[in-house]
Design an enzyme around this catalytic site. Structure first.
Site, PDB file in Angstrom:
ATOM      1  N   THR A   1     134.145  25.991  37.498  1.00  0.00           N
ATOM      2  CA  THR A   1     135.558  25.877  37.188  1.00  0.00           C
ATOM      3  C   THR A   1     136.212  27.181  37.654  1.00  0.00           C
ATOM      4  O   THR A   1     135.538  28.165  37.938  1.00  0.00           O
ATOM      5  CB  THR A   1     135.797  25.683  35.680  1.00  0.00           C
ATOM      6  OG1 THR A   1     135.047  26.670  34.974  1.00  0.00           O
ATOM      7  CG2 THR A   1     135.373  24.299  35.223  1.00  0.00           C
TER       8      THR A   1
ATOM      9  N   ASP B   1     125.517  25.763  38.187  1.00  0.00           N
ATOM     10  CA  ASP B   1     126.835  25.600  37.567  1.00  0.00           C
ATOM     11  C   ASP B   1     127.212  26.965  36.986  1.00  0.00           C
ATOM     12  O   ASP B   1     126.724  27.364  35.930  1.00  0.00           O
ATOM     13  CB  ASP B   1     126.738  24.532  36.476  1.00  0.00           C
ATOM     14  CG  ASP B   1     128.051  24.323  35.732  1.00  0.00           C
ATOM     15  OD1 ASP B   1     128.953  25.181  35.858  1.00  0.00           O
ATOM     16  OD2 ASP B   1     128.169  23.311  35.026  1.00  0.00           O
TER      17      ASP B   1
ATOM     18  N   LYS C   1     137.800  30.232  33.909  1.00  0.00           N
ATOM     19  CA  LYS C   1     137.108  30.980  32.855  1.00  0.00           C
ATOM     20  C   LYS C   1     137.098  32.460  33.244  1.00  0.00           C
ATOM     21  O   LYS C   1     138.165  33.057  33.344  1.00  0.00           O
ATOM     22  CB  LYS C   1     135.721  30.374  32.629  1.00  0.00           C
ATOM     23  CG  LYS C   1     135.789  28.900  32.172  1.00  0.00           C
ATOM     24  CD  LYS C   1     134.438  28.332  31.842  1.00  0.00           C
ATOM     25  CE  LYS C   1     134.531  26.946  31.236  1.00  0.00           C
ATOM     26  NZ  LYS C   1     134.394  25.857  32.217  1.00  0.00           N
TER      27      LYS C   1
ATOM     28  N   TYR D   1     151.313  14.463  47.978  1.00  0.00           N
ATOM     29  CA  TYR D   1     150.010  13.771  48.061  1.00  0.00           C
ATOM     30  C   TYR D   1     149.306  14.215  49.336  1.00  0.00           C
ATOM     31  O   TYR D   1     149.933  14.281  50.391  1.00  0.00           O
ATOM     32  CB  TYR D   1     150.205  12.252  48.109  1.00  0.00           C
ATOM     33  CG  TYR D   1     149.757  11.588  46.831  1.00  0.00           C
ATOM     34  CD1 TYR D   1     148.432  11.685  46.423  1.00  0.00           C
ATOM     35  CD2 TYR D   1     150.648  10.896  46.028  1.00  0.00           C
ATOM     36  CE1 TYR D   1     148.016  11.103  45.233  1.00  0.00           C
ATOM     37  CE2 TYR D   1     150.239  10.318  44.844  1.00  0.00           C
ATOM     38  CZ  TYR D   1     148.916  10.426  44.455  1.00  0.00           C
ATOM     39  OH  TYR D   1     148.506   9.858  43.294  1.00  0.00           O
TER      40      TYR D   1
ATOM     41  N   GLU E   1     145.633  13.280  50.227  1.00  0.00           N
ATOM     42  CA  GLU E   1     144.238  12.808  50.265  1.00  0.00           C
ATOM     43  C   GLU E   1     143.610  13.123  51.620  1.00  0.00           C
ATOM     44  O   GLU E   1     144.238  12.966  52.659  1.00  0.00           O
ATOM     45  CB  GLU E   1     144.192  11.298  50.004  1.00  0.00           C
ATOM     46  CG  GLU E   1     144.261  11.001  48.523  1.00  0.00           C
ATOM     47  CD  GLU E   1     144.815   9.639  48.204  1.00  0.00           C
ATOM     48  OE1 GLU E   1     145.811   9.261  48.840  1.00  0.00           O
ATOM     49  OE2 GLU E   1     144.269   8.979  47.315  1.00  0.00           O
TER      50      GLU E   1
ATOM     51  N   ARG F   1     143.480  25.969  35.681  1.00  0.00           N
ATOM     52  CA  ARG F   1     142.520  24.906  35.371  1.00  0.00           C
ATOM     53  C   ARG F   1     142.172  24.196  36.667  1.00  0.00           C
ATOM     54  O   ARG F   1     143.037  23.634  37.325  1.00  0.00           O
ATOM     55  CB  ARG F   1     143.132  23.867  34.410  1.00  0.00           C
ATOM     56  CG  ARG F   1     143.682  24.399  33.125  1.00  0.00           C
ATOM     57  CD  ARG F   1     142.624  25.012  32.280  1.00  0.00           C
ATOM     58  NE  ARG F   1     141.642  24.064  31.855  1.00  0.00           N
ATOM     59  CZ  ARG F   1     141.151  24.002  30.608  1.00  0.00           C
ATOM     60  NH1 ARG F   1     141.588  24.825  29.683  1.00  0.00           N
ATOM     61  NH2 ARG F   1     140.242  23.132  30.309  1.00  0.00           N
TER      62      ARG F   1
HETATM   63  N1  DSN Z   1     134.415  23.268  27.628  1.00  0.00           N
HETATM   64  C1  DSN Z   1     133.742  24.293  28.389  1.00  0.00           C
HETATM   65  C2  DSN Z   1     133.305  25.425  27.516  1.00  0.00           C
HETATM   66  O1  DSN Z   1     133.997  25.722  26.571  1.00  0.00           O
HETATM   67  O2  DSN Z   1     132.279  26.025  27.772  1.00  0.00           O
HETATM   68  C3  DSN Z   1     132.604  23.759  29.162  1.00  0.00           C
HETATM   69  O3  DSN Z   1     132.977  22.608  29.835  1.00  0.00           O
END
Ligand code: DSN
Length: 420
Positions: A229, A203, A232, A57, A59, A238
């Site tokens: 994120t 974003d 991707k 942990y 924080e 993740r």
């Molecule tokens: N779920 C993601 C996507 O597939 O684009 C976006 O949050």
């Protein structure tokens, strides 16, 4: 066939879960994975994500934590932050958001009050739920104003964005999204946001790897806040990050902790750090450009087969296909394709007359197949398989023939995290 690293202790302790993970590894190996937001992480990232750091942990932030024993965690998080700043040329990075939605929520908490106006792209036009869509907390607790694409071009209408911004003077403007096949003009968004005194949030979840690899212009210098994120095109675990300029750093840090989250997921932070180091290598620049080359080649091959691509093509990793002219809806097409060994998602298209759970389109992306090593030469074959599968929707035997052909091709392209 084995997951890498091997799951020996897991198999002994919990053969049911181990069996499912092994089967999922094989499924990922055997399919052409075209979900635009997915990828294959390296074995190094997998190993970092599966460490004893999950036991801790922490924080707070490095040097200012609420629990003892942070000597090493502070170093891990600081490395991730420094690597993020260096990769994107940002003043500040927060690597603690659990995923993209809390990263975006942090911008609201930091710079808006409930009831304030926020300007974002509508979901069917390519935006994200958290850009103020009605079913999201962001659409319920704030007053969303939405921009979209033009019907005649399928492209973002910046005149509309400017007009709406001038009329509504939103606190926040979001750019970026989940189904935008074209380059985002961050400089133009930056000008609009400055003119109306809004904080611009870019974003870049979908295109972060392209930005890092120089295959898409950067929002840094135009948007005060950049959320992404990490799993991707960036090809990490993740998770998520927020990059800011110096002025907006403190407010974002406070919004993530203690505003929205508790303890950061330190094992994920370590894996993010590893992915960021990978993304700084010259090979990653090649990878980012190869993703785009594959998407363009696939777009061309599908257009030749009569497919209707929103905006007429792609500049990035993603294609949005309106299947109306093929006489099949997105969902049954996606299900047929899945049976045929081609994994993608059904998706609304702009001005879609159908419902979100049964829309007119499919979304296709090339980050994962590029990691596997497929090149533009393979795209006409993939387009042929897509076409055969869509035409044969409902004919399982025809889909199974395609799936076997795909397994045969993919057997020559190793998958990180799996030994065939
Ligand atoms: N779920 C993601 C996507 O597939 O684009 C976006 O949050």
């Amino acid at each position: 066939m084995t997951h890498q690293p091997p799951l020996n202790a897991l198999a002994a302790a919990d053969p049911q879960i181990a069996g499912l993970v092994e089967a999922e590894a094989q499924r990922q190996h055997d399919k052409i994975r075209l979900i635009a937001s997915e990828n294959y992480v390296s074995q190094a990232v997998l190993e970092a994500a599966g460490t004893v750091l999950t036991n801790k942990y922490s924080e707070g932030y490095a040097g200012k934590r609420y629990y003892e024993g942070q000597q090493l965690i502070d170093q891990v998080e600081t490395l991730a932050i420094e690597r993020a700043k260096a990769l994107f040329g940002a003043d500040h990075a927060n690597v603690q958001p659990y995923s993209g939605s809390p990263a975006n929520l942090a911008a609201y908490l930091a710079f808006a009050e409930p009831g304030d106006k926020v300007l974002g792209m509508g979901l069917p036009d390519g935006g994200h739920l958290t850009h103020g869509w009605g079913v999201s907390a962001t659409g319920k607790w704030f007053e969303p104003v939405r921009y979209g694409v033009r019907k005649d071009t399928g492209r973002l209408d910046l005149d509309q964005v400017r007009d709406l911004a001038r009329e509504h003077r939103p606190k926040l403007i979001f750019c970026g999204g989940t189904a935008i096949p074209r380059t985002i003009d961050f400089a133009a968004f930056g000008e609009i946001a400055r003119e109306v005194g809004a904080v611009l949030v870019a974003d870049i979840a979908h295109i972060a790897g392209l930005v890092a690899g120089g295959a898409h212009p950067t929002p840094v210098g135009h948007a005060q806040v950049v959320t992404t994120t990490t799993h991707k095109t960036l090809r990490g675990p993740r998770g998520a990050m927020i990059l800011t300029d110096a002025e907006h750093a403190k407010a974002i840090d406070r919004a993530i902790f203690p505003g929205l989250q508790g303890g950061p997921h330190d094992h994920t932070t370590a894996a993010i750090a590893v992915a960021l180091a990978e993304a700084r290598r010259p090979e990653f620049r090649d990878y980012a450009h190869a993703i785009v080359a594959n998407a363009k080649a696939l777009a061309e091959a599908l257009i030749e087969r009569g497919y209707d691509l929103v905006s007429g093509g792609t500049d990035n990793h993603l294609l949005l296909i309106d299947l109306t002219n093929k006489g099949v809806a997105g969902k049954p097409a996606a299900q047929a394709l899945d049976r045929a060994g081609i994994e993608l998602n059904y998706n609304a298209v702009p001005f879609d007359p159908r419902k979100p759970f049964d829309p007119s389109g499919i979304r296709v992306g090339t980050p994962a197949i590029t990691t596997r090593g497929l090149t533009p030469e393979h795209q006409p074959k993939i387009a042929e398989w897509i076409d055969r599968s869509v035409v044969a929707a409902g004919d399982d035997a025809a889909q199974d023939v395609i799936a076997a052909e795909i397994r045969e091709l993919l057997s020559a392209f190793p998958m990180p995290g799996y030994t065939a």
